[in-house]
Design a protein around this motif. Structure first.
Motif, PDB file in Angstrom:
ATOM      1  N   VAL A  48       0.861  -1.186   0.000  1.00  0.00           N
ATOM      2  CA  VAL A  48       0.000   0.000   0.000  1.00  0.00           C
ATOM      3  C   VAL A  48       0.899   1.238   0.000  1.00  0.00           C
ATOM      4  CG1 VAL A  48      -1.686   1.323   1.362  1.00  0.00           C
ATOM      5  CG2 VAL A  48      -1.887  -1.167   1.193  1.00  0.00           C
ATOM      6  N   GLU A  49       0.555   2.225  -0.822  1.00  0.00           N
ATOM      7  CA  GLU A  49       1.398   3.424  -0.916  1.00  0.00           C
ATOM      8  C   GLU A  49       1.024   4.439   0.163  1.00  0.00           C
ATOM      9  OE1 GLU A  49       1.041   4.810  -4.940  1.00  0.00           O
ATOM     10  OE2 GLU A  49       1.571   2.848  -5.763  1.00  0.00           O
ATOM     11  N   GLN A  52      -2.089   6.565   0.070  1.00  0.00           N
ATOM     12  CA  GLN A  52      -3.376   5.884   0.249  1.00  0.00           C
ATOM     13  C   GLN A  52      -3.815   5.896   1.712  1.00  0.00           C
ATOM     14  OE1 GLN A  52      -1.886   2.340  -2.446  1.00  0.00           O
ATOM     15  NE2 GLN A  52      -4.054   2.016  -2.020  1.00  0.00           N
ATOM     16  N   LYS A  80      -8.392  11.556  -1.386  1.00  0.00           N
ATOM     17  CA  LYS A  80      -8.510  10.252  -2.032  1.00  0.00           C
ATOM     18  C   LYS A  80      -7.874  10.260  -3.424  1.00  0.00           C
ATOM     19  CE  LYS A  80     -12.731   8.282  -0.021  1.00  0.00           C
ATOM     20  NZ  LYS A  80     -14.081   7.815  -0.380  1.00  0.00           N
ATOM     21  N   LYS A  84      -7.779   3.982  -6.431  1.00  0.00           N
ATOM     22  CA  LYS A  84      -7.018   3.308  -5.367  1.00  0.00           C
ATOM     23  C   LYS A  84      -7.834   3.277  -4.080  1.00  0.00           C
ATOM     24  CE  LYS A  84      -2.293   4.437  -6.833  1.00  0.00           C
ATOM     25  NZ  LYS A  84      -1.043   5.121  -6.418  1.00  0.00           N
ATOM     26  N   LYS A  85      -7.635   2.228  -3.318  1.00  0.00           N
ATOM     27  CA  LYS A  85      -8.314   2.138  -2.034  1.00  0.00           C
ATOM     28  C   LYS A  85      -7.663   3.104  -1.043  1.00  0.00           C
ATOM     29  CE  LYS A  85     -10.164  -1.308   1.169  1.00  0.00           C
ATOM     30  NZ  LYS A  85     -10.285  -2.732   1.471  1.00  0.00           N
ATOM     31  N   THR A  86      -8.488   3.732  -0.205  1.00  0.00           N
ATOM     32  CA  THR A  86      -7.989   4.659   0.808  1.00  0.00           C
ATOM     33  C   THR A  86      -8.177   4.054   2.192  1.00  0.00           C
ATOM     34  OG1 THR A  86      -8.624   6.518  -0.604  1.00  0.00           O
ATOM     35  CG2 THR A  86      -8.145   7.015   1.699  1.00  0.00           C
ATOM     36  N   ASP A 111     -14.771   1.981  -1.193  1.00  0.00           N
ATOM     37  CA  ASP A 111     -13.401   2.253  -1.651  1.00  0.00           C
ATOM     38  C   ASP A 111     -12.517   2.758  -0.511  1.00  0.00           C
ATOM     39  OD1 ASP A 111     -14.519   4.732  -1.256  1.00  0.00           O
ATOM     40  OD2 ASP A 111     -13.792   5.599  -3.143  1.00  0.00           O
TER      41      ASP A 111
END
Length: 400
Positions: A48-49, A52, A80, A84-86, A111
């Motif tokens: 995960v970045e 995020q 957000k 991508k998922k947050t 999401d």
């Protein structure tokens, strides 16, 4: 040094990726913020970045403008990244009025994964619970267990080398994570005192509009001095009267509820084993961390009470439903229930006298069902008898 709270992380992992709000509840400074950081570290290690992850602590002044729920929601939405998922972490979220609207809205979109912490057990009660029904998963965070302290610190130069010496220190100073950053006992005590006063003044006096702060403090001292003792409003009324102070029964129970809601103390109801019914009066109370009690009273001198408190907290960590048992005119320290399984537990300091052995074992021998029965003490000699297991308290605390 940061101890990895593996028990809690394992529980959180079970619901990662599920569309529920993850809620960590517990007393101030018990390690909830550290847990959030450990979750974030795991996410980063899994690819995960950083962008995020949105992490906000509402005890920090820089996030003061975000305590209005609409502003908070707009801020998170603006951060957000499309596609991508947050992952949103909201620490001490009780500071935000209307936070449940933000958490629910973010969670419902699918999401966003939401993690929140709070220092009040009423955070998700009443209307709030109705509003978020089926949309949250709660984990109670307690101070460090003896096992966490022993395994986390004995490989480091903290002057503790044996199970016994670590335990005696734990019995005296408790398991609040923050105290371990201080080498001197006096400094650690100052830290615990500041924390205790903060809970009293911020979480009880301010939140519950307590007018007589001095009387509240006297009441709390009485409560934490008498951990593990059967409590009655009449007893404390008489005690305060002897000191020239008055406190109504209603105020007494309001103070107790406030102390319980901040996780400062835990109430344990009594259960009539023969009659198979709850006893509606005279609960017992245990403190969330023995280090707080030791600020005012000597846990080593009151070792029987302190040991009982340690066992209670350990049973709570293991997610048992806990009662104090009454059997005729005798008492069973704990009835611990897990699904269809029940355990009866007695706690004592030492089984040195024959009269003590008889007192602790005989009540358990009188209970005729086939559920496990156990006596826990500091003895190293195994005194198990008649199917009743005797365990050393350190062995009990270190077991899986």
């Amino acid at each position: 040094m940061m101890i990895k709270r593996e028990k809690y992380l394992e529980e959180i992992r079970k619901v990662m990726g599920k569309q529920v709000i993850k809620v960590l509840l517990g007393m101030r400074r018990v390690g909830k913020s550290t847990l959030l950081l450990q979750i974030q570290e795991e996410l980063l290690s899994q690819g995960v970045e950083k962008d995020q992850i949105i992490s906000l602590n509402f005890e920090w002044l820089e996030f003061e403008p975000l305590k209005e729920y609409k502003t908070l929601y707009e801020y998170i939405e603006s951060k957000k990244i499309e596609g991508k998922k947050t992952y949103v972490f909201l620490d001490e979220v009780q500071e935000v009025e209307g936070f449940e609207k933000v958490a629910n809205s973010l969670n419902s979109k699918g999401d966003t994964e939401v993690f929140i912490t709070g220092s009040n057990s009423k955070l998700l009660s009443g209307e709030l619970a109705t509003y978020l029904t089926g949309r949250f998963y709660t984990i109670e965070v307690l101070p460090l267990s003896y096992r966490e302290v022993y395994e986390g610190f004995t490989n480091f130069d903290v002057g503790l080398s044996t199970k016994e010496s670590v335990f005696l220190d734990y019995l005296k100073t408790g398991g609040m994570p923050g105290k371990f950053q201080f080498e001197e006992e006096r400094t650690a005590k100052n830290y615990l005192m500041d924390m205790y006063q903060s809970i009293l003044l911020r979480d009880i006096v301010k939140r519950y509009n307590v007018r007589d702060v001095d009387l509240l403090q006297r009441f709390m001292l009485y409560l934490i001095h008498n951990i593990g003792q059967i409590f009655s409003a009449i007893t404390i009324t008489n005690y305060l009267k002897s000191e020239g102070r008055k406190l109504s029964k209603e105020t007494i129970y309001n103070h107790i509820e406030a102390a319980k809601s901040t996780y400062l103390v835990h109430g344990v109801p009594r259960y009539n084993i023969k009659g198979k019914e709850l006893i509606k009066t005279n609960e017992k109370y245990f403190i969330n961390d023995l280090g707080i009690r030791n600020l005012y009273f000597d846990n080593e001198k009151d070792i029987g009470q302190a040991l009982e408190n340690v066992v209670y907290l350990e049973l709570r960590r293991r997610n048992y439903e806990i009662y104090v048992g009454k059997f005729d005119d005798k008492e069973v320290d704990f009835i611990a229930i897990d699904g269809d399984t029940t355990k009866y537990i007695q706690v004592t300091y030492l089984l040195a006298e024959e009269s003590t052995i008889e007192r602790e074992f005989s009540v358990l021998e009188s209970i005729e069902d086939n559920f496990p029965k156990m006596v826990i003490s500091m003895d190293r000699v195994n005194r198990s008898r008649n199917g009743i297991e005797h365990k050393n308290i350190i062995d009990f605390l270190l077991e899986d």
